[in-house]
Design a protein around this motif. Structure first.
Motif, PDB file in Angstrom:
ATOM      1  N   ASP A 127     116.195 -83.964  94.099  1.00  0.00           N
ATOM      2  CA  ASP A 127     116.871 -83.977  95.398  1.00  0.00           C
ATOM      3  C   ASP A 127     117.738 -82.749  95.614  1.00  0.00           C
ATOM      4  O   ASP A 127     118.541 -82.404  94.749  1.00  0.00           O
ATOM      5  CB  ASP A 127     117.781 -85.216  95.480  1.00  0.00           C
ATOM      6  N   GLY A 128     117.560 -82.114  96.752  1.00  0.00           N
ATOM      7  CA  GLY A 128     118.448 -81.014  97.135  1.00  0.00           C
ATOM      8  C   GLY A 128     118.192 -79.719  96.395  1.00  0.00           C
ATOM      9  O   GLY A 128     118.990 -78.793  96.485  1.00  0.00           O
ATOM     10  N   VAL A 129     117.082 -79.655  95.657  1.00  0.00           N
ATOM     11  CA  VAL A 129     116.821 -78.424  94.903  1.00  0.00           C
ATOM     12  C   VAL A 129     115.859 -77.551  95.688  1.00  0.00           C
ATOM     13  O   VAL A 129     114.675 -77.860  95.811  1.00  0.00           O
ATOM     14  CB  VAL A 129     116.250 -78.753  93.504  1.00  0.00           C
ATOM     15  N   SER A 130     116.402 -76.478  96.268  1.00  0.00           N
ATOM     16  CA  SER A 130     115.535 -75.661  97.106  1.00  0.00           C
ATOM     17  C   SER A 130     115.358 -74.260  96.543  1.00  0.00           C
ATOM     18  O   SER A 130     114.530 -73.501  97.012  1.00  0.00           O
ATOM     19  CB  SER A 130     116.107 -75.579  98.517  1.00  0.00           C
ATOM     20  N   ASP A 131     116.132 -73.870  95.570  1.00  0.00           N
ATOM     21  CA  ASP A 131     115.896 -72.559  94.955  1.00  0.00           C
ATOM     22  C   ASP A 131     116.301 -72.614  93.482  1.00  0.00           C
ATOM     23  O   ASP A 131     116.727 -73.650  92.978  1.00  0.00           O
ATOM     24  CB  ASP A 131     116.646 -71.448  95.704  1.00  0.00           C
TER      25      ASP A 131
ATOM     26  N   ARG B 192     111.230 -71.963 100.296  1.00  0.00           N
ATOM     27  CA  ARG B 192     112.026 -71.956  99.076  1.00  0.00           C
ATOM     28  C   ARG B 192     111.644 -73.114  98.161  1.00  0.00           C
ATOM     29  O   ARG B 192     111.457 -72.946  96.971  1.00  0.00           O
ATOM     30  CB  ARG B 192     113.520 -72.007  99.420  1.00  0.00           C
ATOM     31  N   ARG B 193     111.454 -74.291  98.811  1.00  0.00           N
ATOM     32  CA  ARG B 193     111.047 -75.454  98.019  1.00  0.00           C
ATOM     33  C   ARG B 193     109.712 -75.184  97.355  1.00  0.00           C
ATOM     34  O   ARG B 193     109.495 -75.496  96.195  1.00  0.00           O
ATOM     35  CB  ARG B 193     110.880 -76.661  98.927  1.00  0.00           C
ATOM     36  N   CYS B 194     108.826 -74.600  98.162  1.00  0.00           N
ATOM     37  CA  CYS B 194     107.494 -74.320  97.674  1.00  0.00           C
ATOM     38  C   CYS B 194     107.576 -73.319  96.528  1.00  0.00           C
ATOM     39  O   CYS B 194     106.957 -73.477  95.490  1.00  0.00           O
ATOM     40  CB  CYS B 194     106.683 -73.805  98.846  1.00  0.00           C
ATOM     41  N   ASN B 195     108.472 -72.295  96.713  1.00  0.00           N
ATOM     42  CA  ASN B 195     108.654 -71.314  95.648  1.00  0.00           C
ATOM     43  C   ASN B 195     109.173 -71.959  94.387  1.00  0.00           C
ATOM     44  O   ASN B 195     108.681 -71.700  93.298  1.00  0.00           O
ATOM     45  CB  ASN B 195     109.689 -70.264  96.079  1.00  0.00           C
ATOM     46  N   VAL B 196     110.180 -72.813  94.584  1.00  0.00           N
ATOM     47  CA  VAL B 196     110.790 -73.388  93.394  1.00  0.00           C
ATOM     48  C   VAL B 196     109.816 -74.369  92.735  1.00  0.00           C
ATOM     49  O   VAL B 196     109.767 -74.464  91.514  1.00  0.00           O
ATOM     50  CB  VAL B 196     112.199 -73.984  93.695  1.00  0.00           C
TER      51      VAL B 196
ATOM     52  N   ALA C 201     110.449 -79.539  89.944  1.00  0.00           N
ATOM     53  CA  ALA C 201     111.557 -79.337  90.877  1.00  0.00           C
ATOM     54  C   ALA C 201     111.294 -80.004  92.221  1.00  0.00           C
ATOM     55  O   ALA C 201     112.239 -80.378  92.932  1.00  0.00           O
ATOM     56  CB  ALA C 201     111.822 -77.851  91.065  1.00  0.00           C
ATOM     57  N   ALA C 202     110.016 -80.184  92.584  1.00  0.00           N
ATOM     58  CA  ALA C 202     109.683 -80.810  93.865  1.00  0.00           C
ATOM     59  C   ALA C 202     110.278 -82.212  93.954  1.00  0.00           C
ATOM     60  O   ALA C 202     110.582 -82.701  95.039  1.00  0.00           O
ATOM     61  CB  ALA C 202     108.168 -80.858  94.035  1.00  0.00           C
TER      62      ALA C 202
END
Ligand code: 6R9
Length: 674
Positions: free
Chosen positions: A46-50, A31-35, A42-43
């Motif tokens: 903090d705490g942003v996974s989608d 999800r992190r990679c997607n976002v 977004a990487a």
């Protein structure tokens, strides 16, 4: 735990835990990679996974969000030290304070370094099939020559240059040349009368005007240089008029006039860009107020450019190599943000559309889509409704398989037009983004995308706020409406980089119009409905709202109830003895439709009472109106209709933005014979 405890199950539990643990992190990683693939910044959040976490982050950590985006997406001469310094209640808005940059460098030079031969502009000339492509390298050259020419003629940092030109590469180069040397531009739609032009030149205190000898639109030639000649007679500050040649016909030149292309050839192709502060003025753009004189909204450098770029990239899902087709004129904010600044800041290829939707025939847009292989098409509901009247054949004739996203802007798009756009133009496969925004907001604020690829899109709804935008609805007492399934006055609860900073020469009017009605919020002047699901739908201008027996109804809500025979309609409120206000509807029929007035009225009333309520039914329907009075950007001028109904023609106010005054005459005639 779901497993019964026991000796052997310990292993199983641990094993499961490990697998769960791994799966969780694998999923999180993905999800992190997607976002991060979706938005690299977004990487670092903090705490942003989608994506929904990204949206929330952008709203609750708006400073961190914009700081990261500004560092990543703009080239700075000097970095900013303060992300924002805003006080909405006082109308004080500053972004990226301490930073310096040059907008033309961001739109041109940095792309010339990486891909000089990429096409920046495709000029779709009025003469269909004669498009001209301009690469980033040649647009930079054009801009530099023009920048040098303006400088040689004394245009300085902080001056304001009025541009009265059709949509064409030289107009874009003129805007960017101003940006390069630190002058502000003031583009005036090249269809405005001499009087309207003069008023805007004077208010902007422009000493320089750029124009063309003649304009060509819909096969008709207009005498733009002559209009400028008349206008500047009442503008004593104008010292020079640069004249480019759009056609081959010579025009009379005076001592004040400069032959632009000829003089440009004498200039160097290198022009030192001015280091501009983030909050220096980039441009003024006049928009009509419902009363009083037009307002020159002021946009500044960094925040505007960044907001235009980010919305262009994400609302339309614009990717490198795509051809972006916004058909708005550069005289409107849509042309500024989505024909020029957004696409060029992103290194994109953008179409400059000089013509009309029905020239030489109603297939013009779609023939162009086929020929230029357009991937994103962005237009106005008024044009969609017009084309719908001509039938599907004009669309089917052409290959539209390159299209990926369809956009709509300027007015509420009624369900029928939305469905047609989606089903016929987009073959049911392209998302339609109904984008809500204003000259004041600088770029799109509410739109169905960005969101997940499979997220639902509801016809005729702008739906979702853009990154960092916090829409708020207010009730009539000015209290915040917190629940869903409510309507109210649309405000925006926190500043964003793209918003206008002031009204030129009239900060007080800026404060009174946008900041004072709801202190601490930006007041848009529009009404909106928030659905049960939390989606936004614009219901129309609040000054057009109709109040029938205490029920407030937005114009868009009633106008959306069209039956098959109706091409478009406009409703207004008029004074009514019993109900306070009654609903008066103007209805334009589709071509070649034969209907009985009484039957049609019955049909319309049935629809409105079914979809809204009986009280919303028109008290009076004026059928067989030929066309509605519209602004030149296609918005219905309900204010004029109200005055016609009230028989108060002296009170109609500023008509300089009216497209065709004869439409009003027709309606007056028809309302007398009804
Ligand atoms: C971009 C532009 C702004 C006004 C705005 C609203 C109306 C624009 C809309 C829309 C419903 C949409 N408007 N987009 N209404 N749905 N998608 O049009 O700027 O010329 O300043 O007009 O247009 O009423 O307040 P501008």
């Amino acid at each position: 735990m779901w497993l019964p405890c026991g000796g052997t199950s310990n292993y199983i539990v641990t094993h499961f835990r490990r697998r769960l643990f791994k799966a969780y992190f694998r999923d999180l990683g993905r999800r992190r990679c997607n976002v991060a693939a979706f938005m690299p910044e977004a990487a670092g959040f903090d705490g942003v996974s989608d994506r929904s976490a990204l949206q929330e982050f952008s709203v609750s950590n708006s400073e961190s969000f914009w700081a990261a985006v500004a560092r990543q997406r703009l080239s700075w001469i000097r970095p900013f030290h303060t992300v924002q310094d805003c006080d909405l209640s006082r109308g004080e808005i500053k972004w990226f304070v301490g930073g310096q940059l040059n907008v033309s460098v961001n739109c041109l030079d940095r792309h010339v370094h990486t891909c000089p031969e990429r096409v920046a502009l495709i000029w779709e000339r009025d003469e269909s099939g004669s498009e001209v492509k301009v690469t980033y390298r040649s647009l930079l050259e054009m801009t530099c020559r023009l920048g040098n020419l303006l400088r040689r003629h004394g245009v300085k940092r902080g001056d304001c240059v009025t541009i009265y030109m059709p949509t064409c590469p030289l107009a874009v180069a003129s805007m960017l040349a101003c940006a390069r040397i630190g002058a502000a531009h003031n583009v005036v739609f090249a269809g405005f009368s001499a009087e309207a032009l003069a008023e805007r030149i004077r208010d902007a205190q422009s000493g320089t005007v750029i124009t063309v000898n003649q304009g060509v639109r819909g096969g008709k030639v207009t005498e733009l240089k002559k209009t400028v000649d008349t206008a500047v007679q009442s503008c004593p500050a104008v010292q020079q008029v640069f004249v480019a040649m759009r056609t081959e016909n010579p025009v009379a030149m005076t001592a004040r006039d400069v032959a632009m292309e000829e003089e440009m050839l004498k200039e160097d192709v290198v022009c030192e860009p001015a280091a501009m502060d983030s909050e220096d003025v980039l441009f003024l753009l006049y928009t009509s107020g419902s009363t009083g004189k037009p307002k020159g909204l002021v946009h500044t450098q960094a925040g505007y450019l960044l907001y235009a770029a980010l919305t262009h990239r994400y609302v339309f899902s614009y990717h490198d190599g795509d051809v972006f087709g916004c058909v708005a004129d550069i005289g409107w904010i849509t042309g500024h943000s989505y024909s020029v600044y957004g696409p060029l800041a992103n290194g994109g290829t953008t179409v400059l559309f000089e013509s009309t939707p029905i020239y030489p025939d109603p297939g013009r847009y779609w023939e162009m889509v086929q020929r230029l292989k357009i991937n994103q098409f962005y237009g106005a509901p008024t044009a969609i409704r017009l084309l719908l009247k001509y039938g599907d054949e004009w669309v089917h004739k052409y290959d539209r398989s390159t299209l990926k996203t369809l956009g709509s802007v300027g007015e509420p798009i009624n369900t029928e037009a939305w469905e047609w756009y989606h089903r016929v133009v987009g073959d049911g496969r392209c998302p339609v983004v109904d984008t809500w925004w204003q000259t004041e907001t600088g770029g799109i604020c509410i739109s169905p995308r960005p969101s997940d690829a499979d997220a639902e899109i509801v016809p005729g709804m702008a739906m979702r706020p853009f990154f960092s935008i916090k829409p708020t609805l207010m009730d009539t007492e000015g209290k915040v409406l917190t629940s869903n399934d409510v309507s109210g006055a649309l405000c925006i609860a926190q500043p964003w980089p793209g918003m206008a900073r002031t009204i030129h020469n009239n900060h007080q009017r800026f404060i009174e119009t946008y900041c004072r009605p709801h202190p601490g919020y930006f007041f848009t002047g529009d009404g909106a409905y928030r659905s049960k699901e939390g989606y936004y739908q614009i219901t129309g201008r609040l000054d057009d709202v109709i109040n029938v027996s205490g029920h407030r109804i937005g114009t868009a809500e009633i106008e959306d109830n069209q039956c098959a025979a109706v091409a478009e309609s406009a409703v207004i409120g008029y004074s009514h003895d019993l109900k306070g206000q009654g609903v008066y509807a103007f209805v334009v029929l589709k071509n070649d439709v034969e209907v009985q007035g009484a039957a049609l009225c019955q049909q319309l009333n049935n629809m409105v009472s079914k979809k809204i309520a009986k009280y919303a039914c028109p008290d009076f329907i004026q059928v067989f109106v030929q066309r509605l009075p519209k602004t030149r950007s296609g918005k219905i001028m309900r204010r004029v209709l109200r005055k016609v109904v009230e028989r108060d023609l002296d009170g109609v106010g500023d008509l300089s933005t009216l497209d065709d005054p004869t439409a009003v005459q027709e309606i007056i005639q028809e309302s007398r014979t009804e």
